[in-house]
Design an enzyme around this catalytic site. Sequence first.
Site, short mmCIF file in Angstrom:
data_model
loop_
_atom_site.label_atom_id
_atom_site.label_comp_id
_atom_site.label_asym_id
_atom_site.label_seq_id
_atom_site.Cartn_x
_atom_site.Cartn_y
_atom_site.Cartn_z
N VAL A 1 20.74 -47.43 0.01
CA VAL A 1 19.46 -48.45 -0.25
C VAL A 1 19.69 -49.38 -1.91
CG1 VAL A 1 17.24 -48.35 -0.84
CG2 VAL A 1 18.35 -46.89 0.89
N ARG B 1 27.76 -43.90 -10.77
CA ARG B 1 28.43 -42.81 -10.89
C ARG B 1 29.72 -42.92 -11.82
NH1 ARG B 1 27.10 -37.79 -7.36
NH2 ARG B 1 28.13 -39.25 -5.65
N ARG B 2 30.21 -44.04 -10.82
CA ARG B 2 31.47 -45.12 -11.25
C ARG B 2 31.56 -46.58 -10.99
NH1 ARG B 2 32.44 -41.47 -7.24
NH2 ARG B 2 32.25 -42.30 -6.45
N GLU C 1 6.75 -45.20 -1.56
CA GLU C 1 6.39 -45.35 -0.12
C GLU C 1 8.12 -44.97 0.92
OE1 GLU C 1 5.51 -45.72 3.37
OE2 GLU C 1 3.67 -46.42 2.32
N ILE D 1 8.77 -48.43 7.40
CA ILE D 1 7.05 -48.51 7.63
C ILE D 1 6.31 -47.82 6.52
CG2 ILE D 1 5.30 -47.35 9.26
CD1 ILE D 1 8.08 -46.14 10.54
N GLY E 1 24.44 -45.67 7.65
CA GLY E 1 23.53 -45.81 6.02
C GLY E 1 21.78 -44.47 6.68
N GLU F 1 21.88 -39.16 5.42
CA GLU F 1 21.38 -38.33 4.10
C GLU F 1 22.58 -38.07 3.09
OE1 GLU F 1 18.47 -38.18 1.63
OE2 GLU F 1 18.48 -39.21 3.67
N LYS G 1 9.54 -34.35 4.38
CA LYS G 1 8.31 -35.32 4.30
C LYS G 1 7.63 -35.35 4.99
CE LYS G 1 12.06 -39.02 5.82
NZ LYS G 1 13.54 -39.33 6.46
N1 NAI Z 1 19.63 -44.51 3.58
C1 NAI Z 1 18.45 -44.05 3.87
O1 NAI Z 1 17.48 -44.83 5.09
C2 NAI Z 1 17.09 -43.46 3.75
C3 NAI Z 1 17.75 -43.14 2.20
N2 NAI Z 1 16.83 -42.13 1.19
C4 NAI Z 1 16.55 -41.88 0.38
O2 NAI Z 1 16.57 -42.71 -0.99
C5 NAI Z 1 18.27 -42.23 -1.59
C6 NAI Z 1 18.69 -43.04 -1.60
O3 NAI Z 1 19.40 -43.24 -0.77
P1 NAI Z 1 20.78 -43.65 -0.05
O4 NAI Z 1 21.16 -45.07 -0.84
O5 NAI Z 1 21.27 -43.68 1.70
O6 NAI Z 1 21.99 -42.64 -0.71
P2 NAI Z 1 23.33 -43.13 -1.19
O7 NAI Z 1 24.30 -41.43 -1.22
O8 NAI Z 1 24.07 -43.61 0.19
O9 NAI Z 1 23.34 -43.74 -2.47
C7 NAI Z 1 23.44 -42.91 -3.64
C8 NAI Z 1 24.39 -43.23 -4.80
O10 NAI Z 1 23.98 -42.63 -5.89
C9 NAI Z 1 25.02 -42.71 -6.88
N3 NAI Z 1 24.95 -41.21 -7.92
C10 NAI Z 1 24.65 -39.87 -7.69
N4 NAI Z 1 24.75 -39.41 -8.59
C11 NAI Z 1 24.40 -40.55 -9.37
C12 NAI Z 1 23.80 -40.84 -10.67
N5 NAI Z 1 23.87 -39.26 -11.70
N6 NAI Z 1 23.94 -41.42 -11.64
C13 NAI Z 1 23.41 -42.74 -11.41
N7 NAI Z 1 24.04 -42.61 -9.88
C14 NAI Z 1 23.88 -41.70 -9.23
C15 NAI Z 1 25.88 -41.69 -5.45
O11 NAI Z 1 26.69 -42.52 -5.81
C16 NAI Z 1 26.18 -42.73 -4.51
O12 NAI Z 1 25.86 -44.28 -4.89
C17 NAI Z 1 17.56 -40.87 -1.65
O13 NAI Z 1 16.70 -40.20 -1.78
C18 NAI Z 1 17.74 -40.45 0.22
O14 NAI Z 1 16.80 -39.57 0.14
C19 NAI Z 1 14.93 -43.01 1.76
C20 NAI Z 1 15.01 -43.14 2.72
C21 NAI Z 1 16.22 -44.19 3.81
N1 LIG Z 2 18.42 -39.57 6.15
C1 LIG Z 2 16.96 -39.73 6.57
C2 LIG Z 2 17.46 -41.51 5.73
C3 LIG Z 2 15.24 -41.86 5.73
O1 LIG Z 2 14.65 -41.03 5.14
C4 LIG Z 2 16.76 -40.56 7.61
O2 LIG Z 2 17.39 -40.36 8.64
O3 LIG Z 2 15.77 -40.75 7.98
NA NA Z 3 7.62 -45.53 4.23
#
Ligand code: NAI
Ligand SMILES: N[C@@H](CC=O)C(=O)O
Ligand code: NA
Length: 439
Positions: A14, A45-46, A127, A134, A185, A188, A203
């Site tokens: 995201v 992180r990296r 949101e 949505i 993607g 989680e 949720k």
């Molecule tokens: N992927 C999806 O479809 C959706 C995700 N979300 C939420 O959005 C958030 C992000 O999700 P994603 O992008 O899918 O996760 P992701 O795992 O792809 O990205 C998270 C990133 O944060 C980095 N990270 C972890 N600890 C860190 C730190 N201390 N400092 C800096 N970077 C750090 C990780 O290395 C990773 O690149 C989560 O809370 C997830 O629940 C919400 C709705 C949909």
């Molecule tokens: N892992 C979640 C990401 C969005 O909230 C999902 O699959 O719905």
């Molecule tokens: Na939403």
Amino acid sequence: MEPLKVALLGSGSVGTQVARLLTAHAEELALRVGAPLELIGIAVRRLEVDRGAGIDPSLFTTDAPELLKRADLVIELIGGIEPARTLILDALASGASVVTGNKALLAEHGPELYEAADRGGVELYYEAAVAGAIPLLRPIRESLAGDRVQRVLGIVNGTTNYVLDKMDTAGLGFAEAVAQAQALGYAEADPTADVEGYDAAAKAAILASLAFHTRVSADDVHREGITSVTAADVASAKAIGAVVKMLAICERVVAADGSEGVSVRVHPAMVPLSHPLASVREAFNAVFVEAEAAGELMFYGRGAGGLPTASAVLGDLVSAARNRVGGSRGPGESTYAQLPLRPMGEVITRYHISLEVADRPGVLATVSKVIAEHGVSIETVRQQQFPAAGTDAGGQDRASLVVVTHSATDAALEATVSALAGLDSVAAVVGVMRVEGEN
Ligand SMILES: NC(=O)C1=CN([C@@H]2O[C@H](COP(=O)(O)OP(=O)(O)OC[C@H]3O[C@@H](n4cnc5c(N)ncnc54)[C@H](O)[C@@H]3O)[C@@H](O)[C@H]2O)C=CC1
Ligand SMILES: N[C@@H](CC=O)C(=O)O
Ligand code: NA
């Protein structure tokens, strides 16, 4: 107007899309906000990872706490509880408004975060945390603020919907379908959160809190994941003209003495094909909101994936930025109702019970009698071919009996299943699943 400084924490599925869109649409966003949004840094992180997406590499930093100090607006997209919680609290305390997609954190520490936002005189928007792209939380919190929500029912986890859909329509195995959802993607960081229902429970807690003006945490939610859903369950659903879906159900319930409470649950269920939720495919989400005056409303769209979720994040960012430019604040937490949480046993539902029984006269009568003794009535009963579709169990002297009940309390239905399991004539309870959604 001075630019508003935006700090982004996390550059995963995201975060990368948020950074890309913030850069690509900078001019338009500035016009909508009334001030430029300047992306001042991206905490990762990296540093050595190539994130593509045309993002200026000099923006990346591993020092999130330092980055926050310079920001007017902070976007948290790292996920998980820590360090996300501390970083958000620090940002709110330093006077920055925060946008997050972190449902796990909100469902566990929402009140603490809201209080910090109040103390800092800033905003907390999320949101993206429920049903991805949505627009759902804002309609519940703002558009329906004058109504009384009775029920929120829907599919709020894209990964599990994807997995169940692929098991049903493409005959994919569980593990293979989860791996695909990860690659796309949707899942989680740890997909256990999806398949065990933790993500949907978080949720549901957020939805129930907003809908019923009551603090509901993830621990208050009855949770069952999809790991125990078998190919046989999927086939059994098909046989009754239904499909297995992972549902979140938040209901306002009225006790015998007229007092109101709230019940919140997430679990797989068979949904009749005639119900609109049955045709929600892939990682799409769909949520019905029933309100006293509005009646039934349906929200549908992409519930997961980097780009769709980034849309919701940026919508929140523009709102928070506009309020900052205009010197106003949106609504905060509303928990005046504090309705009591009702236990799962009181929930009214229906069961689909698949039994392996002795193939001899009188068994159907015995099974029916036990069901009736528990105050449960039968909607349909069917003797299936044996072995039942999707199973390889079997014996010549056995039959497969499938019972779909009428509505009863979950406690009565559970007791019914236990009693059936104890019958001599019942060799095995092959599967039990709730049936939800009107035919
Ligand atoms: N992927 C999806 O479809 C959706 C995700 N979300 C939420 O959005 C958030 C992000 O999700 P994603 O992008 O899918 O996760 P992701 O795992 O792809 O990205 C998270 C990133 O944060 C980095 N990270 C972890 N600890 C860190 C730190 N201390 N400092 C800096 N970077 C750090 C990780 O290395 C990773 O690149 C989560 O809370 C997830 O629940 C919400 C709705 C949909
Ligand atoms: N892992 C979640 C990401 C969005 O909230 C999902 O699959 O719905
Ligand atoms: Na939403």
